[in-house]
Every structure is written in structure tokens, then in C-alpha cells.
Design a protein around this motif. Structure first.
Motif, PDB file in Angstrom:
ATOM      1  N   THR A  25       0.840  -1.196   0.000  1.00  0.00           N
ATOM      2  CA  THR A  25       0.000   0.000   0.000  1.00  0.00           C
ATOM      3  C   THR A  25       0.877   1.248   0.000  1.00  0.00           C
ATOM      4  O   THR A  25       1.720   1.426   0.883  1.00  0.00           O
ATOM      5  N   SER A  60      -1.780  -4.522   9.996  1.00  0.00           N
ATOM      6  CA  SER A  60      -0.428  -4.101   9.624  1.00  0.00           C
ATOM      7  C   SER A  60       0.371  -5.240   9.002  1.00  0.00           C
ATOM      8  O   SER A  60       1.243  -5.012   8.157  1.00  0.00           O
ATOM      9  N   ILE A  65       3.021  -0.778   4.336  1.00  0.00           N
ATOM     10  CA  ILE A  65       2.851   0.628   3.970  1.00  0.00           C
ATOM     11  C   ILE A  65       4.156   1.242   3.475  1.00  0.00           C
ATOM     12  O   ILE A  65       5.235   0.999   4.042  1.00  0.00           O
TER      13      ILE A  65
END
Length: 233
Positions: A25, A60, A65
Motif C-alpha cells: 500500500t 499491519s 505501507i
């Protein structure tokens, strides 16, 4: 005599299904000079995102990320990672002009690096997702060529792109900077509130995606209206 499980283990599709799924992401954020009045808000929201994901290990571990900010030049401020291993978010500063093209090129380069690295870690890597936030219009006239390279249909790693616009962002541009969904803040509104809702929408999307173990695109975002997109996968 071969056991049934042995035959299944030799099947590549079965083997892949046993791996932990991972959604790369990318948060691609406009930090041009027009964002300067909202610099503290943006940093506060990145801290909020960090805190929410760290407190939700399931999310997570699924949604790795990376953060890229852009103005006159793009900057990688956070390499692709599980935020559980990041003690705090990097601080961002706002200045410069709004250049889209270089930012799209950098994200494409990072995807080409990150996906193989995640696979080497034993992840079943889903198509990446890019959440694009901007408060203005691009000043580089050839940005669309970079966007086409990013979402090239011939690339298996081409990302889903979800765009959020506020401030002076233009609907006509947002509709082209998206492959799955585009949102424009209603009216002039409050930019702090629009930023907050965009990050909340990102967070809700990641939570839903982690539960489903596949990308879940937000159908709506509070304070924003959905706009038609020109690029349809």
C-alpha cells in the motif's frame, strides 16, 4: 503410496494459497507549498495512522505501507514495511510546486523493487494499492505519460489507484488519476477535515481488506463525493 497432502503441496497454486497474503500500500501525498498551512495536520494524521495500524497487528501484517510525498520532486519518506517495526512516522514538510509525473514514476520504480522483496519474504503479494491525496492541479503538462506507465495494462504489478482531492483539486484531473475510485471534497469546506476523512477512508479500506484478505475499495468517503473515473481496468 502418495499421501493426498503431498500431491497438494507439489501444486504451485496450493503452495501459494498457504502463504500469508500481503497488500503493498502506497500513500502518495501532495506536500506542495499550498499544503503548508496544513503541514501539522498532515503529520498528526500520519501519527494517527501509525497508531491505529500498530494497534491492529492483523491489519499491519496484511497491509504493508510505503509513503511517498511529492511537490517539485518526489521523496520516499517511508520504505515498504509492516508498521509494527516502525517506532514513529517520519515528519514531512510542505514546499514547492505540484508535479505529478515524477511522483508516479517513483511509485512505479518502488513497486518494481518492493514486490520481489515481499515475495522473497514468503508473502503472497496482491496487486499494490496507491492512495493519492492532493489539494491542487498538476503543473507538469506531461504527467499523464508517467501515469500510463504506472498503470500499464501489460504489467501484472500495476496498482489500483484511489484518488482523493480537496482544496483546489480539479474533478477532471482526479477522474484521470484513478483506476478504481475518485473522491472530491464537497464544496470549499475545511481542508483539515477533508484530510482527516481521507486518512479515515484509507484506514477503513485497509481494515476491510485485511478481513477479506483482498483489496476492498471504499464505496464512499464522508465529506467527499464520488466522481466518475476515465480509466477503467
Amino acid at each position: 503410496m502418495n499421501e493426498p497432502w503431498a500431491a497438494e503441496a507439489e501444486n504451485p497454486a496450493f503452495a501459494a494459497s498457504m502463504l500469508q497474503k500481503c497488500l503493498p500500500t502506497y500513500l502518495l501525498v501532495d506536500v506542495s507549498s499550498s499544503m503548508s498551512p496544513h503541514e501539522q495536520t498532515l503529520n498528526d494524521l500520519l501519527d494517527f495512522l501509525h497508531g491505529e495500524l500498530v494497534s491492529s497487528p492483523r491489519v499491519s501484517e496484511f497491509a504493508y505501507i510505503s509513503i511517498v510525498v511529492f511537490s517539485s520532486e518526489p521523496t520516499l519518506v517511508l520504505e515498504m514495511t509492516d508498521l509494527q517495526y516502525v517506532p514513529s512516522m517520519p515528519r514531512v514538510q510542505c514546499s514547492g510546486s505540484t508535479q505529478f509525473g515524477k511522483a508516479f514514476d517513483l511509485v512505479r520504480q518502488r513497486i518494481e523493487m518492493d514486490v520481489p522483496l515481499l515475495r522473497d519474504q514468503g508473502k503472497a503479494v496482491l496487486r499494490p494499492a496507491v492512495f493519492f491525496l492532493t489539494d491542487g492541479a498538476p503543473m507538469d503538462p506531461d504527467w499523464e505519460s508517467a501515469f500510463r506507465r504506472l498503470v500499464d495494462p501489460q504489467s501484472k504489478r500495476r496498482p489500483h489507484v484511489i484518488a482523493f482531492g480537496f482544496g483546489k483539486a480539479r474533478e477532471a484531473v482526479l477522474s484521470r488519476v484513478a483506476t478504481k475510485a475518485a473522491f472530491l471534497a464537497e464544496g470549499v469546506g475545511n481542508q483539515r477535515e477533508a484530510l482527516t476523512e481521507a486518512i479515515n477512508s484509507l484506514l477503513n479500506s485497509l481494515v476491510a481488506s485485511a478481513r477479506a484478505e483482498e483489496m476492498r475499495i471504499p464505496a464512499e468517503a464522508e465529506g467527499f463525493r464520488s466522481i466518475p473515473i476515465e480509466y477503467v481496468e
